[in-house]
Design a protein around this motif. Structure first.
Motif, PDB file in Angstrom:
ATOM      1  N   ILE A  30      27.610  37.696 -10.117  1.00  0.00           N
ATOM      2  CA  ILE A  30      29.032  37.905 -10.399  1.00  0.00           C
ATOM      3  C   ILE A  30      29.532  39.136  -9.639  1.00  0.00           C
ATOM      4  O   ILE A  30      30.622  39.133  -9.057  1.00  0.00           O
ATOM      5  N   ASP A  31      28.677  40.165  -9.595  1.00  0.00           N
ATOM      6  CA  ASP A  31      29.016  41.380  -8.870  1.00  0.00           C
ATOM      7  C   ASP A  31      29.184  41.090  -7.370  1.00  0.00           C
ATOM      8  O   ASP A  31      30.138  41.569  -6.743  1.00  0.00           O
ATOM      9  N   LEU A  32      28.278  40.285  -6.832  1.00  0.00           N
ATOM     10  CA  LEU A  32      28.399  39.893  -5.420  1.00  0.00           C
ATOM     11  C   LEU A  32      29.721  39.168  -5.192  1.00  0.00           C
ATOM     12  O   LEU A  32      30.403  39.374  -4.189  1.00  0.00           O
ATOM     13  N   GLY A  33      30.055  38.323  -6.143  1.00  0.00           N
ATOM     14  CA  GLY A  33      31.296  37.555  -6.046  1.00  0.00           C
ATOM     15  C   GLY A  33      32.511  38.464  -6.045  1.00  0.00           C
ATOM     16  O   GLY A  33      33.451  38.279  -5.263  1.00  0.00           O
ATOM     17  N   VAL A  77      34.329  33.097  -9.895  1.00  0.00           N
ATOM     18  CA  VAL A  77      33.592  34.259  -9.392  1.00  0.00           C
ATOM     19  C   VAL A  77      32.108  33.950  -9.151  1.00  0.00           C
ATOM     20  O   VAL A  77      31.503  34.493  -8.223  1.00  0.00           O
ATOM     21  N   ILE A  78      31.522  33.056  -9.947  1.00  0.00           N
ATOM     22  CA  ILE A  78      30.116  32.703  -9.710  1.00  0.00           C
ATOM     23  C   ILE A  78      29.992  31.952  -8.385  1.00  0.00           C
ATOM     24  O   ILE A  78      29.083  32.205  -7.594  1.00  0.00           O
ATOM     25  N   VAL A  79      30.931  31.070  -8.147  1.00  0.00           N
ATOM     26  CA  VAL A  79      30.952  30.351  -6.871  1.00  0.00           C
ATOM     27  C   VAL A  79      31.112  31.353  -5.719  1.00  0.00           C
ATOM     28  O   VAL A  79      30.451  31.257  -4.688  1.00  0.00           O
ATOM     29  N   LYS A  80      31.966  32.331  -5.945  1.00  0.00           N
ATOM     30  CA  LYS A  80      32.164  33.366  -4.928  1.00  0.00           C
ATOM     31  C   LYS A  80      30.873  34.133  -4.648  1.00  0.00           C
ATOM     32  O   LYS A  80      30.573  34.482  -3.507  1.00  0.00           O
ATOM     33  N   GLY A  81      30.110  34.375  -5.699  1.00  0.00           N
ATOM     34  CA  GLY A  81      28.819  35.043  -5.528  1.00  0.00           C
ATOM     35  C   GLY A  81      27.871  34.203  -4.694  1.00  0.00           C
ATOM     36  O   GLY A  81      27.160  34.713  -3.820  1.00  0.00           O
ATOM     37  N   LEU A  82      27.867  32.905  -4.954  1.00  0.00           N
ATOM     38  CA  LEU A  82      27.010  31.991  -4.189  1.00  0.00           C
ATOM     39  C   LEU A  82      27.445  31.966  -2.720  1.00  0.00           C
ATOM     40  O   LEU A  82      26.615  32.020  -1.803  1.00  0.00           O
ATOM     41  N   ILE A  83      28.762  31.907  -2.518  1.00  0.00           N
ATOM     42  CA  ILE A  83      29.288  31.895  -1.148  1.00  0.00           C
ATOM     43  C   ILE A  83      28.921  33.189  -0.435  1.00  0.00           C
ATOM     44  O   ILE A  83      28.572  33.183   0.744  1.00  0.00           O
ATOM     45  N   SER A  84      29.020  34.276  -1.170  1.00  0.00           N
ATOM     46  CA  SER A  84      28.737  35.577  -0.587  1.00  0.00           C
ATOM     47  C   SER A  84      27.303  35.603  -0.026  1.00  0.00           C
ATOM     48  O   SER A  84      27.046  36.131   1.058  1.00  0.00           O
TER      49      SER A  84
ATOM     50  N   SER B 337      40.515  22.587 -26.607  1.00  0.00           N
ATOM     51  CA  SER B 337      40.620  22.969 -25.203  1.00  0.00           C
ATOM     52  C   SER B 337      41.132  24.398 -25.181  1.00  0.00           C
ATOM     53  O   SER B 337      42.033  24.744 -25.944  1.00  0.00           O
ATOM     54  N   PHE B 338      40.553  25.229 -24.310  1.00  0.00           N
ATOM     55  CA  PHE B 338      41.057  26.600 -24.253  1.00  0.00           C
ATOM     56  C   PHE B 338      40.932  27.187 -22.858  1.00  0.00           C
ATOM     57  O   PHE B 338      40.151  26.698 -22.027  1.00  0.00           O
ATOM     58  N   VAL B 339      41.734  28.214 -22.633  1.00  0.00           N
ATOM     59  CA  VAL B 339      41.637  28.981 -21.382  1.00  0.00           C
ATOM     60  C   VAL B 339      41.557  30.455 -21.768  1.00  0.00           C
ATOM     61  O   VAL B 339      41.981  30.843 -22.851  1.00  0.00           O
ATOM     62  N   ILE B 340      40.987  31.252 -20.869  1.00  0.00           N
ATOM     63  CA  ILE B 340      40.884  32.691 -21.113  1.00  0.00           C
ATOM     64  C   ILE B 340      41.505  33.410 -19.922  1.00  0.00           C
ATOM     65  O   ILE B 340      41.169  33.099 -18.762  1.00  0.00           O
ATOM     66  N   ASP B 341      42.413  34.324 -20.233  1.00  0.00           N
ATOM     67  CA  ASP B 341      43.137  35.068 -19.182  1.00  0.00           C
ATOM     68  C   ASP B 341      42.201  35.598 -18.108  1.00  0.00           C
ATOM     69  O   ASP B 341      41.231  36.292 -18.423  1.00  0.00           O
ATOM     70  N   GLY B 342      42.515  35.290 -16.865  1.00  0.00           N
ATOM     71  CA  GLY B 342      41.795  35.884 -15.747  1.00  0.00           C
ATOM     72  C   GLY B 342      40.439  35.266 -15.457  1.00  0.00           C
ATOM     73  O   GLY B 342      39.785  35.651 -14.491  1.00  0.00           O
ATOM     74  N   LEU B 343      39.996  34.320 -16.289  1.00  0.00           N
ATOM     75  CA  LEU B 343      38.682  33.717 -16.048  1.00  0.00           C
ATOM     76  C   LEU B 343      38.822  32.241 -15.681  1.00  0.00           C
ATOM     77  O   LEU B 343      39.691  31.543 -16.198  1.00  0.00           O
ATOM     78  N   HIS B 344      37.942  31.805 -14.775  1.00  0.00           N
ATOM     79  CA  HIS B 344      37.969  30.397 -14.374  1.00  0.00           C
ATOM     80  C   HIS B 344      37.069  29.585 -15.306  1.00  0.00           C
ATOM     81  O   HIS B 344      35.946  30.005 -15.589  1.00  0.00           O
ATOM     82  N   LEU B 406      31.744  38.338 -17.274  1.00  0.00           N
ATOM     83  CA  LEU B 406      32.679  37.962 -16.205  1.00  0.00           C
ATOM     84  C   LEU B 406      33.770  39.006 -15.972  1.00  0.00           C
ATOM     85  O   LEU B 406      34.368  39.044 -14.900  1.00  0.00           O
ATOM     86  N   GLN B 407      34.037  39.833 -16.998  1.00  0.00           N
ATOM     87  CA  GLN B 407      35.157  40.774 -16.844  1.00  0.00           C
ATOM     88  C   GLN B 407      34.730  42.081 -16.180  1.00  0.00           C
ATOM     89  O   GLN B 407      33.584  42.477 -16.259  1.00  0.00           O
TER      90      GLN B 407
END
Lengths: 140, 407
Positions: A30-33, A77-84, B337-344, B406-407
C-alpha cells in the motif's frame, strides 16, 4: 549501470522477505502504491485504460532511446502498489528484455493470487499490456 | 416462533467449516451464490452412482428412475412457488437463461415497432441486455422506472410510464446490489390494468421471501437454483399457461418435438416445448434436496434470522467514520452495500479476503444503478440464515483494521 530485470526482482524478493505476516506485506505494498507518482491527467485516456480490472488502471508507455519507459496509475491503492513493482522491474529496459522477462517475483513474494484469471484481478492484464507495448515498439 | 439452532445448521454446510488465509471463513457473498447443504451434494453423487440415465426416452429401469426423480423436482418447484401446474415449470440454465427465453419467444412474437418495455433502474444486466437485444430487432423502446436516493422505485413515475404501448414490465423482486424489496404486487396490478404482462426476476428473492405466483398474478417468474442452496447451471422459468402455449419454441432439437420430417416439424407440449436437448438432469435432481432442506424450516423463521443479522450489521457499520450505506429502503433483504470515503472497494475486498472474509466488490452487474449514484462500485455484504452475529463482529473488526491499513 541500471539493474537487470532479474536483479530488480531479486531485490523485491529480499525486501518482501523481511515481513513475517501478510498484513506487513500489504502495508508495504500500500505504501508503494501511495508513493507511485500520479499519472498526468493527459495520459488518463480511454486508450490507456487496461481492460479486465475491477478498478480503472491506466498505462502509458514511451520510447526513450532504445529503452521503453512505463508510467501508470490506478484508482485502487493495492493495484497501484502492484503496478509500482511492475514498473520498477520492467521500465527502462529494451523491448526485447521486456518481452522475454519471466516475472517470478510475483509468486515468490506471495502475490500470485493477484495473477488469478478472474474479472477482478488485473495484474495479468497489466503484464500482458506491458509486453504488448514492448512487442509493438520492437516491430517499429 | 420456532428458534433456529444456527450451530447445528452450519454443520449442514461443510464449506463453511474451513480456514481461508489462516482465519475461519466468513462467507458474506450469499447474494452471488448460496452455499449447499450436504444433502444436495449427496443427491448429486447418488444420482451419478445409482441412477444415471437419459430421461424420457429409455424404457429401462435406470431411465425410469432418473425420469421420475427429474419430474419430482418439477413438482416440488411448482409447490414451492405455488404454481397451478408442473408443466408450467420450465428448466433453464439460470435466471439469465429464463429471461432470454422470454425475450426471444414472447418478445419476438409480441413486440412491434414503437411498443414499450419497462424495466427499472435497479435491474441486473441480465434483465436489461436481453430486452435491448430484442427491442433493437423489433424497433421496440425501453423505458426505465427511476429509483430514488434510498433505492426505492418511484411508483408515481411508473404510473406515468404505463400506457397502452407497454407490452411488458420486467423488474426484479429484490435488488441484487442494494437489497430493496420492490412492491411487485402493486406493480403487477398497475401493469395488468394497462394490458401489459409482467416478468419478475426472482433471483434474489427466491431464497428469502415467500413467492406465490398465483396470488401475485405473475405472468413470468425467473430464478436460479444456485441462489436457493441448489446446484449451479440450473434455472427455472414459470409462466402462465396461455402465454407459454402461445409462445413459439426457443431452441430446436430433441425433446422439444412431437414429430419431425424433412417437410416440417410439430412441437411437443409444455414444458418440453422449451427444453430442447438432454437437460441438466443431475442438477435438477439434486435441486430437489435443496428444496426439501429449505422446506424443513419455517421460511419466516429463516427470514427473521436474516433480518436480525441485517439490523445488527447496519447498526455496527453505521458508526464507522466515513462509511455510507448505499440503499436504505425500509423493505430490504439482508444485503448491505457500502462505500467508504477515499477508499476504493477493490482495496477493501482484497484485504478482507486476507482476513478470511468473502464479500463482493465492484459494480455488481448494475452499472446503470452505480451511475445513478455516481459510484464506480460498492462493497456488498450479503447474509444467509447460516451466518452469525459473531461473524458480523469479526467482519466489523477486520473492516476497521482494513481502513487503518489503507488510510
Amino acid at each position: 549501470m541500471a539493474y537487470s530485470i532479474q536483479e530488480t526482482q531479486n531485490e523485491l524478493i529480499e525486501e518482501f522477505g523481511l515481513f513475517d505476516d501478510w498484513a506487513d506485506k500489504y502495508e508495504y505494498l500500500i505504501d508503494l502504491g501511495k508513493k507511485l507518482p500520479s499519472l498526468s491527467e493527459a495520459f488518463k485516456t480511454e486508450e490507456n485504460v487496461i481492460k479486465g480490472c475491477q478498478s480503472r488502471v491506466w498505462l502509458h508507455a514511451e520510447k526513450q532511446g532504445d529503452h521503453l519507459v512505463f508510467e501508470a496509475d490506478s484508482e485502487a491503492v493495492i493495484v497501484k502498489g502492484l503496478i509500482s513493482m511492475l514498473i520498477r522491474v520492467l521500465s527502462n529496459h529494451t523491448a526485447e528484455e521486456i518481452m522475454k522477462a519471466d516475472l517470478y517475483f510475483i509468486d515468490q513474494i506471495g502475490m500470485s493470487q493477484h495473477l488469478a484469471q478472474t474479472r477482478s484481478n488485473g495484474l495479468l492484464s497489466m503484464v500482458k499490456q506491458m509486453k504488448n507495448y514492448a512487442l509493438a515498439f520492437s516491430a517499429k | 416462533m420456532m428458534t433456529l439452532d444456527i450451530h447445528k445448521i452450519r454443520q449442514d454446510f461443510p464449506v463453511l467449516d474451513q480456514r481461508v488465509n489462516g482465519s475461519p471463513l466468513i462467507y458474506f457473498d450469499n447474494a452471488a451464490t448460496t452455499q449447499k447443504p450436504s444433502v444436495v451434494m449427496e443427491a448429486l453423487s447418488h444420482y451419478y452412482k445409482t441412477d444415471n440415465a437419459n430421461i424420457h426416452r429409455g424404457l429401462h429401469t435406470l431411465a425410469e428412475r432418473a425420469t421420475a426423480a427429474y419430474e419430482l423436482t418439477r413438482t416440488k418447484i411448482k409447490e414451492f412457488i405455488h404454481a397451478p401446474s408442473s408443466d408450467q415449470i420450465i428448466f433453464t440454465a439460470g435466471t439469465t437463461g429464463s429471461i432470454n427465453l422470454v425475450a426471444q419467444t414472447f418478445g419476438r412474437a409480441n413486440f412491434s415497432k414503437g411498443d414499450k418495455i419497462l424495466i427499472s433502474n435497479l435491474e441486473h444486466h441480465s434483465n436489461i441486455v436481453p430486452w435491448q437485444m430484442i427491442a433493437e430487432e423489433k424497433g421496440a423502446i425501453i423505458e426505465v422506472i427511476p429509483v430514488d436516493d434510498r433505492g426505492v422505485l418511484d411508483l408515481e413515475a411508473y404510473r406515468n410510464l404505463l400506457d397502452s404501448r407497454v407490452k411488458l414490465v420486467a423488474v426484479n423482486h429484490v435488488s441484487n446490489a442494494i437489497g430493496t424489496i420492490n412492491p411487485i404486487a402493486e406493480m403487477i396490478q398497475l401493469a395488468h390494468a394497462h394490458g401489459a404482462k409482467v416478468l419478475i426476476d426472482g433471483a434474489q428473492s427466491i431464497a428469502h421471501l415467500d413467492v406465490d405466483v398465483q396470488k401475485l398474478d405473475i405472468d413470468f417468474f425467473a430464478f436460479s437454483a444456485h441462489k436457493l442452496f441448489g446446484p449451479t447451471g440450473l434455472g427455472v422459468l414459470y409462466g402462465k399457461r396461455e402465454l407459454l402455449d402461445s409462445m413459439p419454441p426457443y431452441q430446436g432439437g430433441g425433446e422439444m418435438i412431437k414429430e419431425v420430417s424433412f417437410e416440417g416439424t410439430t412441437y411437443n407440449e409444455l414444458p418440453y416445448k422449451f427444453e430442447a436437448g438432454t437437460p441438466n438432469i443431475a442438477d435438477v435432481i439434486a435441486f430437489s434436496a435443496a428444496i426439501d432442506y429449505v422446506n424443513g424450516f419455517s421460511k419466516e423463521a429463516l427470514f427473521q434470522q436474516e433480518l436480525a443479522l441485517l439490523a445488527y450489521a447496519t447498526e455496527q457499520l453505521s458508526v464507522i467514520p466515513g462509511l455510507r450505506i448505499v440503499g436504505t429502503a425500509a423493505d430490504k433483504i439482508a444485503v448491505i452495500s457500502f462505500v467508504i470515503d477515499g477508499l476504493h472497494p477493490q482495496d477493501i475486498g482484497v484485504l478482507l479476503d486476507k482476513f478470511g472474509i468473502a464479500i463482493r466488490t465492484g459494480h455488481h452487474c448494475v452499472q446503470p444503478l452505480m451511475k445513478r449514484y455516481g459510484l464506480v462500485g460498492t462493497c456488498r455484504a450479503s447474509f444467509a440464515f447460516y451466518n452469525t452475529f459473531e461473524e458480523i463482529d469479526l467482519f466489523v473488526k477486520a473492516l476497521g483494521r482494513t481502513i487503518n491499513m489503507l488510510q
